[in-house]
Design an enzyme around this catalytic site. Sequence first.
Site, mmCIF file in Angstrom:
data_model
loop_
_atom_site.group_PDB
_atom_site.id
_atom_site.type_symbol
_atom_site.label_atom_id
_atom_site.label_comp_id
_atom_site.label_asym_id
_atom_site.label_seq_id
_atom_site.Cartn_x
_atom_site.Cartn_y
_atom_site.Cartn_z
ATOM 1 N N ASP A 116 9.535 42.154 6.789
ATOM 2 C CA ASP A 116 8.314 42.925 6.548
ATOM 3 C C ASP A 116 7.464 42.345 5.419
ATOM 4 O OD1 ASP A 116 10.190 43.499 4.719
ATOM 5 O OD2 ASP A 116 10.190 45.665 5.030
ATOM 6 N N ASP A 129 0.910 53.964 -20.951
ATOM 7 C CA ASP A 129 1.032 53.224 -22.206
ATOM 8 C C ASP A 129 1.803 51.921 -21.958
ATOM 9 O OD1 ASP A 129 1.222 52.615 -24.978
ATOM 10 O OD2 ASP A 129 3.110 53.718 -25.136
ATOM 11 N N GLU A 164 2.349 58.309 -35.063
ATOM 12 C CA GLU A 164 3.313 57.269 -35.392
ATOM 13 C C GLU A 164 2.748 56.284 -36.427
ATOM 14 O OE1 GLU A 164 6.116 56.442 -32.945
ATOM 15 O OE2 GLU A 164 6.910 55.023 -34.410
ATOM 16 N N ASP A 165 1.494 55.887 -36.233
ATOM 17 C CA ASP A 165 0.956 54.765 -37.007
ATOM 18 C C ASP A 165 0.033 55.146 -38.167
ATOM 19 O OD1 ASP A 165 2.269 53.305 -35.174
ATOM 20 O OD2 ASP A 165 0.509 52.646 -34.057
ATOM 21 N N HIS A 199 -6.285 49.514 -27.372
ATOM 22 C CA HIS A 199 -5.080 49.901 -26.618
ATOM 23 C C HIS A 199 -5.101 51.378 -26.194
ATOM 24 C CE1 HIS A 199 -0.941 50.600 -25.515
ATOM 25 N NE2 HIS A 199 -0.755 51.355 -26.585
ATOM 26 N N HIS A 246 -2.263 58.857 -28.685
ATOM 27 C CA HIS A 246 -0.806 58.748 -28.557
ATOM 28 C C HIS A 246 -0.125 57.988 -29.686
ATOM 29 C CE1 HIS A 246 -1.416 54.775 -26.582
ATOM 30 N NE2 HIS A 246 -0.187 54.524 -26.985
HETATM 31 MN MN MN Z 1 0.944 52.692 -27.252
#
Ligand code: MN
Length: 561
Positions: free
Chosen positions: A279, A156, A85-86, A57, A81
């Site tokens: 259109d 993300d 957090e993880d 990811h 990123h």
């Molecule tokens: Mn993510």
Amino acid sequence: MNQIDINKIEQINEISEASEYLFSLICPNSRLQKALAFAIEAHEGQFRKSGEAYAVHPILVAAIVASLTEDEAMVVAALLHDVVEDTDVTVSDISDAYGIDVAHLVEGLTKIDTIRDAQLIPSYSDERLVVSALSFRKMLIASIEDVRILVVKLCDRMHNMLTLQALSPQKQRRIAEETLVVYAPIAHRLGISFLKNRLEDLSFNFLFVKEKKAIKHYLEENYSAMQSRLNAFQQRITKLLLQNGFRMDDFEIISRIKHNYSIYLKMQRKGIGIDEILDLLAVRVLVKEPVDCYKVLGLIHLNFQPLSSRFKDYIAIAKDNGYQTLHTTVFNDTAIIEVQIRTYEMHHMAEFGVAAHWKYKNGTSGNINLDWLQNLQYQNESVEDFYELIKNDLYSEDISVFSPKGKVFTLPRGAVALDYAYAVHTEIGDYAEYSFVNKERVSLLSELHNGDIVRIDTAAKPILRCSWLDAVKTSRAKNNIRANCKHRIKSVNAQSATLILSAILDLEPEFVDEWLRMHGFYENRSKAAKDLDPGDAPEPSVWKLFCRTPFQTEAISVRLP
Ligand code: MN
């Protein structure tokens, strides 16, 4: 910039393949290699719902980022990123290893998750997500000061949307709704139509299953007919340009069919069927120089009947988010085709928006125009109000009007002269007395149209128009009128307090007023109230006075001369 293949991204589910793809988009230097290895190690043993290794990811998010920009810090931040957090990794670890710029981006990305947790209603709730999603977006825009953080976040979300299949239908809907309400509009404001269009279409697939099926069915049924109409038109234009001084390598023509979600929106907005959309078929002509855009336009208008109402010159008058292109719609036999004409550079800007400006290793967000933030500044409304406001600002089509000196102001369709006054300056709005549209005096509530030249004459004092709150269209005008009217209501209350006080004390109101002034009760008045009308009665300190016990009131009355 390297064009990204979204379909390919969707297929990749292994670390090695993902890494290879990333480095086909950006040159693998040692810092990137290190960050890649770091991300793989940090997420070791973690798996996504789909079963693939978690690190796939962040690597693919980094690939999407790399396709948008050459800003290396953003690519590194994308790789990292989710680690704070993880995993046990901290922001200061990242700062030590990759520098403060990357750490700052990763911190911002982690902060978004915190805001999200605080603002979004939990998934076990039956309440509709949309309302809390709007307040989430509000918070997001107010608290993220570096636009690059939002861009990485959009990438993300893009990858999350591509891998949504693995989640339960309920989660799919929630994430899709959040994407449509929070992220697609941000991509739009940042001018990154590449992300906006795909985020919208991906969300649309999950949220409007029935409608999506109908549109898909129609497009499939009519695919070959539409394609041959497009081809015929494309060939005619190519021939026309070649006959009129253009060489084969001076231009490029891309034909396309409108994207699903915008087909759906058009049907909704105009209450029409898909076959009535004018259109649906579109070609884009790319040329080298801006003046060539007008040459191509001239040739097209001279050879195909245009629908005059649908011509728009966004080159001379760019949209708020920087978008530039000529739009026109013409007949070719029985087909109606939208033609967009732009330079390669404008094309790049339209696809990548703010991200198009960033240079390799550029540590700061530079001179990115953050005006769009202003348009999304909302404060203190109830969420319902907020929803109404944001709907007006984001989803209606815009008009452009001019100041007498030719400065362009973009306003939502339906905006009135007073909206324009507030767009120029809050004070112009507050003091507006007369308005002139194309030199003719009109009411401040008259609706403006594309190309109007608007002049506002101001009065010596601000003029309150509390009953006009619903007649203005922009959130800026609404917010200011609402704020001013709050003061008026308060000052009316304060005035009656003075009267009651003077009755109790059996004194002239002017006398009480004067006494209050002498004893400093006016000083605490808020600045806004003072600006509003210097002669107004004091507030809110007079309430403090009035709310004192009878004994204290007596004490004051003793001291009164
Ligand atoms: Mn993510």
